[in-house]
Design an enzyme around this catalytic site. Structure first.
Site, PDB file in Angstrom:
ATOM      1  N   CYS A  58      37.467   0.484 -18.455  1.00  0.00           N
ATOM      2  CA  CYS A  58      38.880   0.227 -18.761  1.00  0.00           C
ATOM      3  C   CYS A  58      39.763   1.449 -18.517  1.00  0.00           C
ATOM      4  O   CYS A  58      40.932   1.318 -18.152  1.00  0.00           O
ATOM      5  CB  CYS A  58      39.050  -0.174 -20.225  1.00  0.00           C
ATOM      6  SG  CYS A  58      37.627  -0.888 -21.008  1.00  0.00           S
ATOM      7  N   ASP A  90      36.630  -1.479 -27.041  1.00  0.00           N
ATOM      8  CA  ASP A  90      36.013  -2.496 -27.893  1.00  0.00           C
ATOM      9  C   ASP A  90      34.698  -3.027 -27.336  1.00  0.00           C
ATOM     10  O   ASP A  90      33.797  -3.370 -28.094  1.00  0.00           O
ATOM     11  CB  ASP A  90      36.991  -3.644 -28.119  1.00  0.00           C
ATOM     12  CG  ASP A  90      38.117  -3.256 -29.068  1.00  0.00           C
ATOM     13  OD1 ASP A  90      38.241  -2.048 -29.347  1.00  0.00           O
ATOM     14  OD2 ASP A  90      38.864  -4.132 -29.519  1.00  0.00           O
ATOM     15  N   CYS A 131      42.580  -0.144 -22.445  1.00  0.00           N
ATOM     16  CA  CYS A 131      41.767  -1.024 -23.286  1.00  0.00           C
ATOM     17  C   CYS A 131      42.476  -1.374 -24.585  1.00  0.00           C
ATOM     18  O   CYS A 131      43.123  -0.520 -25.191  1.00  0.00           O
ATOM     19  CB  CYS A 131      40.420  -0.369 -23.585  1.00  0.00           C
ATOM     20  SG  CYS A 131      39.304  -1.490 -24.459  1.00  0.00           S
ATOM     21  N   ASP A 132      42.315  -2.609 -24.971  1.00  0.00           N
ATOM     22  CA  ASP A 132      42.786  -3.239 -26.201  1.00  0.00           C
ATOM     23  C   ASP A 132      43.803  -2.456 -27.038  1.00  0.00           C
ATOM     24  O   ASP A 132      44.994  -2.608 -26.892  1.00  0.00           O
ATOM     25  CB  ASP A 132      41.563  -3.593 -27.057  1.00  0.00           C
ATOM     26  CG  ASP A 132      40.747  -4.702 -26.399  1.00  0.00           C
ATOM     27  OD1 ASP A 132      40.906  -4.901 -25.184  1.00  0.00           O
ATOM     28  OD2 ASP A 132      39.953  -5.352 -27.077  1.00  0.00           O
ATOM     29  N   LYS A 133      43.338  -1.601 -27.949  1.00  0.00           N
ATOM     30  CA  LYS A 133      44.241  -0.974 -28.914  1.00  0.00           C
ATOM     31  C   LYS A 133      45.086   0.126 -28.291  1.00  0.00           C
ATOM     32  O   LYS A 133      46.103   0.535 -28.854  1.00  0.00           O
ATOM     33  CB  LYS A 133      43.455  -0.386 -30.100  1.00  0.00           C
ATOM     34  CG  LYS A 133      42.471  -1.346 -30.739  1.00  0.00           C
ATOM     35  CD  LYS A 133      43.098  -2.659 -31.103  1.00  0.00           C
ATOM     36  CE  LYS A 133      42.055  -3.700 -31.455  1.00  0.00           C
ATOM     37  NZ  LYS A 133      41.172  -4.098 -30.362  1.00  0.00           N
ATOM     38  N   CYS A 203      38.695  -5.694 -19.285  1.00  0.00           N
ATOM     39  CA  CYS A 203      38.119  -7.039 -19.229  1.00  0.00           C
ATOM     40  C   CYS A 203      39.065  -8.018 -18.538  1.00  0.00           C
ATOM     41  O   CYS A 203      40.267  -8.029 -18.812  1.00  0.00           O
ATOM     42  CB  CYS A 203      37.813  -7.537 -20.631  1.00  0.00           C
ATOM     43  SG  CYS A 203      36.578  -6.542 -21.491  1.00  0.00           S
ATOM     44  N   GLU A 455      36.129  -6.608 -35.007  1.00  0.00           N
ATOM     45  CA  GLU A 455      36.080  -7.853 -34.258  1.00  0.00           C
ATOM     46  C   GLU A 455      34.685  -8.459 -34.356  1.00  0.00           C
ATOM     47  O   GLU A 455      33.701  -7.747 -34.510  1.00  0.00           O
ATOM     48  CB  GLU A 455      36.423  -7.610 -32.780  1.00  0.00           C
ATOM     49  CG  GLU A 455      37.876  -7.285 -32.558  1.00  0.00           C
ATOM     50  CD  GLU A 455      38.226  -7.188 -31.087  1.00  0.00           C
ATOM     51  OE1 GLU A 455      39.427  -7.102 -30.797  1.00  0.00           O
ATOM     52  OE2 GLU A 455      37.314  -7.189 -30.236  1.00  0.00           O
ATOM     53  N   SER A 481      37.621 -11.177 -31.325  1.00  0.00           N
ATOM     54  CA  SER A 481      37.950 -10.627 -30.020  1.00  0.00           C
ATOM     55  C   SER A 481      38.841 -11.591 -29.260  1.00  0.00           C
ATOM     56  O   SER A 481      38.808 -12.805 -29.482  1.00  0.00           O
ATOM     57  CB  SER A 481      36.660 -10.399 -29.230  1.00  0.00           C
ATOM     58  OG  SER A 481      36.938 -10.167 -27.868  1.00  0.00           O
TER      59      SER A 481
END
Length: 579
Positions: A58, A90, A131-133, A203, A455, A481
């Site tokens: 990521c 994650d 990535c995510d956060k 992702c 998650e 997730s």
């Protein structure tokens, strides 16, 4: 003598505190030590912040893209100053104690970017995240500082290919469940894991990273279509350079992050989550971003937008396609153009281009392809892919992703099967010590009680892999997730550690989840609940008695407010740009 740019009045910018006047000679000597010229020292200083690291694909391409951002800043008479912050990925943190670090990292990212910007008096920021956060964390810092800001997503991963089909990391998580159930050989699992993630990037499905990337465009902090191109594509460098140039335009016009992030633009952002079947985590991150601006925009407000937004973009995990496919179909601008046709977009919101959303959409010639992006008048479903729930089991609300779920599966009643933590639930799945029709209750996983609000992808993916994804339901005060599918309800509030009803449930309590009506209830009387509350022993002790997670647990607020850790924009007594 300072070289003063004709475009920029340095006397009104924060960097004057470190570059201008005789008293700043020591500061300038540091800049000369790094090879900066006199002209560069007296231009606006632009922070170029990345979450680059070698933890996961990521983030691995962010460093390269940052160099292109710097070229754009330089081209428009600015001086870029690159710095990095942390990120917790994650996919690597999933399924073990490391996941407790994930949500807390959002706050650490925002805090460290803020501190770096303040300490060095940078005038503006281009923030890159993968990535995510790290996406909401970076945008939260921009809004908190209220400086000219441009966000750039690092791009998604390319899909893997196996046996003629696209595969993603979600397939690998679910394959673990198939392997445990004896339906997939170790050899086939190893073949899948070797090809599922073939490139740099986050992702590929509409999980949290791509959801928040879409948000960055819809809310106006990112350039139109900049989120779409996969990480390996060279076109990402062009978007990076354009982002660097764009931030200089924002400095010149004094357009700041809170001019872009308003109540209306937050509603636009919630629309894009709903119509793409995005991650339930957006219900956590949008309130947190609003909080930085001092705007009341809570979980219930997000879910209100979800309720009347059609779901018409067919993306994984509920649908068939990945981010690369959406990009090739025209990306976020085409999706927003469809929303505009239905009167669901506030067109007057400002964007990082210096033009409004409406003006930018006027430039879009592509139309919905009918494959990835359906016409808004013929959606996959008439309501959004994410739904809010409320009731006597979650007085502060909860959230569930229904994208791809048939209506008959959006109502579920069953006996509670109570687990005190995720590991206990995962072991029950592994050992098949549960019954079809059970409602898994996973508690003590909230922001404070976890700590860290983990998650649950490992558990839900294992259930899907066993073919039980539609035959049981899960509720938790933790998170699911963006890759989770099935009737999985997260963000149940108040959390168990705060004495919410989820803390008082017992095995066998009859729970009803109704995503059609938006309700979540347990068949226990108010009097019985009051008796259980009186007998409640208090929060479950954790092993985190010190360190960052202890600090986070002490500071974090309720989930429905965004699980934030400070008072927010309403309580700020100054404007960083005016100090």
């Amino acid at each position: 003598m300072p070289v003063t740019s004709q475009r920029f009045d340095k006397s009104r910018l924060p960097s004057r505190h470190v570059t201008e006047g005789p008293a700043r000679a020591p500061h300038r000597s540091y800049y000369y030590a790094m090879g900066m010229t006199d002209e560069e020292i007296h231009q606006p200083l632009v922070g170029v912040a990345t979450c680059w690291n070698e933890a996961a694909p990521c983030n691995i391409a962010l460093n390269r893209q940052a160099q292109a951002v710097k070229m754009g800043v330089k081209r428009e008479s600015g001086t870029p100053r690159e710095f990095t912050t942390i990120t917790v990925t994650d996919g690597i943190a999933m399924g073990h104690e490391g996941m407790r670090s994930s949500l807390a990292s959002r706050e650490a990212i925002a805090d460290t970017v803020e501190l770096t910007m303040r300490g060095h008096c940078y005038d503006a920021i281009v923030g890159l995240a993968g990535c995510d956060k790290s996406l909401p964390g970076m945008m939260m810092a921009m809004i908190r500082l209220n400086v000219p800001s441009v966000f750039l997503y690092g791009g998604s991963i390319l899909p893997g290919r196996l046996n003629g089909k696209d595969v993603t990391v979600q397939d690998v998580f679910e394959a673990v469940g198939q392997h445990q159930a004896g339906n997939l050989s170790t050899c086939d699992l190893e073949k899948l894991e070797a090809v599922a993630c073939p490139s740099a990037g986050a992702c590929g499905g509409q999980f949290t990273a791509n959801t928040m990337a879409c948000v960055s465009e819809a809310i106006g902090l990112a350039l139109p279509n900049s989120a779409g191109a996969p990480a390996p594509y060279e076109s990402r460098d062009a978007y990076a350079e354009a982002s660097g140039a764009a931030v200089m335009n924002l400095i010149e016009k004094n357009i700041r992050a809170r001019d872009i992030v308003t109540r209306k633009s937050l509603e636009n952002a919630a629309r894009i989550v709903a119509c793409t079947g995005g991650s339930t985590n957006a219900g956590l991150h949008l309130p947190a971003m609003a909080h930085e601006a001092g705007i009341d925009f809570f979980l219930e407000d997000v879910c209100e937008i979800f309720r009347d937004t059609p779901y018409f973009v067919d993306l994984k995990p509920g649908g068939a396609y990945v981010a690369k496919d959406l990009y090739e179909a025209g990306g976020v601008p085409v999706v927003m153009k469809e929303l505009r046709k239905a009167g669901l977009i506030h067109e007057d919101c400002m964007t990082a281009t210096g033009y409004s959303i409406g003006e930018e959409l006027d430039k879009v010639s592509l139309e919905a392809d009918g494959r990835v992006v359906y016409p808004v008048e013929t959606p996959l479903s008439k309501t959004g892919g994410v739904v809010g729930l409320k009731g006597n089991l979650a007085p502060e609300g909860a959230i569930v992703k229904i994208a791809g779920m048939e209506p008959q599966h959006q109502l579920f009643t069953g006996p509670a099967r109570v687990f005190e933590c995720e590991q206990d639930a995962f072991e029950a799945v592994q050992n098949r010590t549960y019954e079809e029709g059970d409602v898994f209750v996973i508690r003590n996983e909230g922001p404070a009680g976890g700590p860290g609000m983990r998650e649950m992808l490992a558990t839900t993916a294992a259930l899907s892999g066993q073919g039980m994804g539609k035959k049981v339901a899960l509720i938790t005060d933790g998170r699911f997730s963006g890759a989770t599918r099935g009737f999985c309800v997260g963000h149940v509030g108040p959390e168990a550690a705060h004495g919410g009803p989820i803390a008082l449930l017992k095995d066998g309590d009859l729970i009803t989840l109704n995503a059609i009506e938006g309700t979540i209830s347990v068949d226990v009387s108010d009097d019985e609940m009051a008796e259980r509350k009186a007998a409640w022993a208090g929060p479950r002790p954790t092993i985190y008695g010190a360190g960052a997670l202890w600090k986070y647990a002490k500071l974090v607020g309720p989930t429905y407010l965004g699980a934030v850790t400070h008072p927010g924009g309403k309580e700020e007594g100054h404007d960083y740009m005016e100090l």
